[in-house]
Design a protein around this motif. Sequence first.
Motif, mmCIF file in Angstrom:
data_model
loop_
_atom_site.group_PDB
_atom_site.id
_atom_site.type_symbol
_atom_site.label_atom_id
_atom_site.label_comp_id
_atom_site.label_asym_id
_atom_site.label_seq_id
_atom_site.Cartn_x
_atom_site.Cartn_y
_atom_site.Cartn_z
ATOM 1 N N PHE A 66 0.816 -1.211 0.000
ATOM 2 C CA PHE A 66 0.000 0.000 0.000
ATOM 3 C C PHE A 66 0.849 1.260 0.000
ATOM 4 O O PHE A 66 0.384 2.316 -0.428
ATOM 5 C CB PHE A 66 -0.947 -0.013 1.208
ATOM 6 C CG PHE A 66 -2.180 -0.827 0.976
ATOM 7 C CD1 PHE A 66 -3.316 -0.242 0.452
ATOM 8 C CD2 PHE A 66 -2.204 -2.179 1.255
ATOM 9 C CE1 PHE A 66 -4.459 -0.988 0.234
ATOM 10 C CE2 PHE A 66 -3.335 -2.937 1.031
ATOM 11 C CZ PHE A 66 -4.470 -2.343 0.509
ATOM 12 N N ARG A 67 2.106 1.183 0.463
ATOM 13 C CA ARG A 67 2.985 2.337 0.329
ATOM 14 C C ARG A 67 3.288 2.587 -1.156
ATOM 15 O O ARG A 67 3.279 3.730 -1.626
ATOM 16 C CB ARG A 67 4.284 2.113 1.104
ATOM 17 C CG ARG A 67 5.235 3.318 1.010
ATOM 18 C CD ARG A 67 6.541 3.066 1.728
ATOM 19 N NE ARG A 67 6.353 3.053 3.176
ATOM 20 C CZ ARG A 67 6.458 1.979 3.936
ATOM 21 N NH1 ARG A 67 6.751 0.790 3.385
ATOM 22 N NH2 ARG A 67 6.290 2.045 5.237
ATOM 23 N N ASN A 68 3.572 1.507 -1.892
ATOM 24 C CA ASN A 68 3.802 1.656 -3.336
ATOM 25 C C ASN A 68 2.546 2.142 -4.052
ATOM 26 O O ASN A 68 2.616 2.936 -4.990
ATOM 27 C CB ASN A 68 4.265 0.329 -3.927
ATOM 28 C CG ASN A 68 5.632 -0.091 -3.410
ATOM 29 O OD1 ASN A 68 6.449 0.747 -3.063
ATOM 30 N ND2 ASN A 68 5.866 -1.394 -3.353
ATOM 31 N N LYS A 69 1.399 1.648 -3.585
ATOM 32 C CA LYS A 69 0.140 2.083 -4.206
ATOM 33 C C LYS A 69 -0.115 3.560 -3.929
ATOM 34 O O LYS A 69 -0.593 4.294 -4.811
ATOM 35 C CB LYS A 69 -1.007 1.237 -3.675
ATOM 36 C CG LYS A 69 -2.330 1.479 -4.363
ATOM 37 C CD LYS A 69 -3.403 0.528 -3.865
ATOM 38 C CE LYS A 69 -4.730 0.771 -4.579
ATOM 39 N NZ LYS A 69 -5.793 -0.154 -4.085
ATOM 40 N N SER A 70 0.211 4.019 -2.719
ATOM 41 C CA SER A 70 0.046 5.442 -2.396
ATOM 42 C C SER A 70 0.965 6.298 -3.251
ATOM 43 O O SER A 70 0.563 7.350 -3.777
ATOM 44 C CB SER A 70 0.324 5.671 -0.913
ATOM 45 O OG SER A 70 -0.578 4.940 -0.101
ATOM 46 N N LEU A 103 -11.866 6.652 -11.380
ATOM 47 C CA LEU A 103 -11.097 7.891 -11.403
ATOM 48 C C LEU A 103 -10.613 8.262 -10.005
ATOM 49 O O LEU A 103 -9.468 8.707 -9.819
ATOM 50 C CB LEU A 103 -11.955 9.026 -11.986
ATOM 51 C CG LEU A 103 -11.309 10.413 -12.063
ATOM 52 C CD1 LEU A 103 -10.092 10.379 -12.969
ATOM 53 C CD2 LEU A 103 -12.315 11.450 -12.549
ATOM 54 N N ALA A 104 -11.479 8.092 -8.989
ATOM 55 C CA ALA A 104 -11.073 8.380 -7.615
ATOM 56 C C ALA A 104 -9.945 7.458 -7.164
ATOM 57 O O ALA A 104 -8.987 7.887 -6.513
ATOM 58 C CB ALA A 104 -12.279 8.243 -6.682
ATOM 59 N N GLU A 105 -10.017 6.187 -7.536
ATOM 60 C CA GLU A 105 -8.941 5.259 -7.187
ATOM 61 C C GLU A 105 -7.654 5.600 -7.915
ATOM 62 O O GLU A 105 -6.557 5.473 -7.365
ATOM 63 C CB GLU A 105 -9.376 3.831 -7.514
ATOM 64 C CG GLU A 105 -8.358 2.774 -7.134
ATOM 65 C CD GLU A 105 -8.826 1.370 -7.475
ATOM 66 O OE1 GLU A 105 -8.074 0.413 -7.217
ATOM 67 O OE2 GLU A 105 -9.944 1.239 -8.018
ATOM 68 N N HIS A 106 -7.760 6.046 -9.159
ATOM 69 C CA HIS A 106 -6.569 6.427 -9.933
ATOM 70 C C HIS A 106 -5.845 7.604 -9.296
ATOM 71 O O HIS A 106 -4.607 7.646 -9.291
ATOM 72 C CB HIS A 106 -7.004 6.771 -11.361
ATOM 73 C CG HIS A 106 -5.896 7.293 -12.220
ATOM 74 N ND1 HIS A 106 -4.922 6.493 -12.765
ATOM 75 C CD2 HIS A 106 -5.609 8.564 -12.634
ATOM 76 C CE1 HIS A 106 -4.089 7.221 -13.477
ATOM 77 N NE2 HIS A 106 -4.477 8.483 -13.415
ATOM 78 N N LEU A 107 -6.592 8.561 -8.741
ATOM 79 C CA LEU A 107 -5.998 9.754 -8.151
ATOM 80 C C LEU A 107 -5.759 9.618 -6.654
ATOM 81 O O LEU A 107 -5.280 10.566 -6.019
ATOM 82 C CB LEU A 107 -6.893 10.972 -8.408
ATOM 83 C CG LEU A 107 -7.129 11.324 -9.883
ATOM 84 C CD1 LEU A 107 -8.090 12.486 -9.995
ATOM 85 C CD2 LEU A 107 -5.818 11.642 -10.586
ATOM 86 N N GLY A 108 -6.119 8.478 -6.068
ATOM 87 C CA GLY A 108 -5.912 8.277 -4.637
ATOM 88 C C GLY A 108 -6.889 9.024 -3.769
ATOM 89 O O GLY A 108 -6.582 9.357 -2.617
ATOM 90 N N LEU A 109 -8.095 9.301 -4.261
ATOM 91 C CA LEU A 109 -9.113 10.013 -3.501
ATOM 92 C C LEU A 109 -10.135 9.027 -2.947
ATOM 93 O O LEU A 109 -10.390 7.991 -3.558
ATOM 94 C CB LEU A 109 -9.820 11.047 -4.394
ATOM 95 C CG LEU A 109 -8.932 12.130 -5.009
ATOM 96 C CD1 LEU A 109 -9.754 12.988 -5.965
ATOM 97 C CD2 LEU A 109 -8.302 12.989 -3.930
ATOM 98 N N PRO A 110 -10.730 9.326 -1.800
ATOM 99 C CA PRO A 110 -11.789 8.445 -1.284
ATOM 100 C C PRO A 110 -13.030 8.529 -2.158
ATOM 101 O O PRO A 110 -13.472 9.615 -2.535
ATOM 102 C CB PRO A 110 -12.051 8.999 0.123
ATOM 103 C CG PRO A 110 -11.587 10.413 0.079
ATOM 104 C CD PRO A 110 -10.436 10.452 -0.891
#
Length: 427
Positions: free
Chosen positions: A297-301, A375-382
């Motif tokens: 999840f660090r890499n994903k962030s 799109l929210a997952e792509h940009l890291g938004l909830p």
Amino acid sequence: MKNSFPKTPALLRQRLKEYWRYLNHWFLNTPERALLEAQQAAQRIRNIEIEHFDNKKISSESVKYTENVMSYWQGYLDKNLTIIKIRLAEFQLSRGIINISNSVLLEKLKVIDEVVEKYAIKDEQISNSGLGSTYPPLQINRSEIKKQPDSSNINDIKATLPPQSTGVFPRSIRKTVNRIKSDLAPQAEEEFVRNYRVSRNRTIIALRFMIILITVPLLTQYLSKEFLVTPILERIRGENATQIFINSDMEKEALHELHNFQQSLKFEYLLNQAPPLSSELTQEKIKDKAFEISEEFRNKSNSNIGNVFADLISLVSFSIVIALSKREIMILKSFMDTVVYGLSDSAKAFLIILVTDIFVGFHSPDGWEVLLAGLAEHLGLPASRNVIFLFIATFPVILNTIFKYWIFRYLSRLSPSALATLKEMDE
């Protein structure tokens, strides 16, 4: 990638100073570098003219080549003319920031202008062919407008068409005779070939520009993320960063994955498929799994944060392509108009129904929800469901209104038969 950065602050500052000096030197030399590349492209064109076209313009009229050979030289010419156009635009833009002037630059510009002026007619033929309307403009009778009182209705103002000539024979017969005369004219074949080449060049330019509009932003996003944004983020955040998650959804997902791992260990033990584990060994396995999940999840962030900056860089590259391609945009618009207006009325109605049903139809909210969540997952938004539902409740309605207005205002005038077909298919 991580080992490419210096370990100590002093080495990092030295490396940054070196990068800054290199970028500063590269930026200050931009006008001369751009003009030199433009001159080299112009010189390549001149060399081809001298060696293969008897020091004349690269054209089928200069030397008789076969169609395949001429197509090869035409592609070579278009490529170098595009390089000249881009580099001259870069030269003009950078020269507005960096003020330089010397005789060498003037000599290079003179060489470039001599080559570009030869092929200005070619660009005019491509841009003018099919881009303008073939109908004569309407002429407003201003004397009649002045005679009208101030309270007159605007519909009383008549637009006068050019006078139609009348003759002994009907217009259809005269048009047929004129078409036969034009087909039998000595230059009819040359005119047909010229129009065909202009149409082919326009189609090639339009398709190539469409590919550029798609590939340039995608490649820019990928390359900037992999080689620029991600290394910087990994250096800034570090491996021991305490903030692993950038939103609550990612934290819930990680905890859910760790809980499933604990339950799987217990399930295997209860089915006698695994030997009994001591509490210390179990805690050790859970700790290793937690460390693995934290790395994931660090890499994903980092990837989500990198997507934001890479998308902005990609948007800038797309804007630059649009700003430097006014002629290509006009040709692409003409090409799309030709394709759309060449469709039958049934095909137009089918495409309109297909597009409206996808974006504003009965099942469109499900598609919008999936698209916005991705799109929210792509940009890291909830992925807030309230925001998604609010968007779905407003934006498709606005699109539907725009579609209906376009159909009422323009389609009824441009293609009444397509509108009638649309109504029949909709019912």
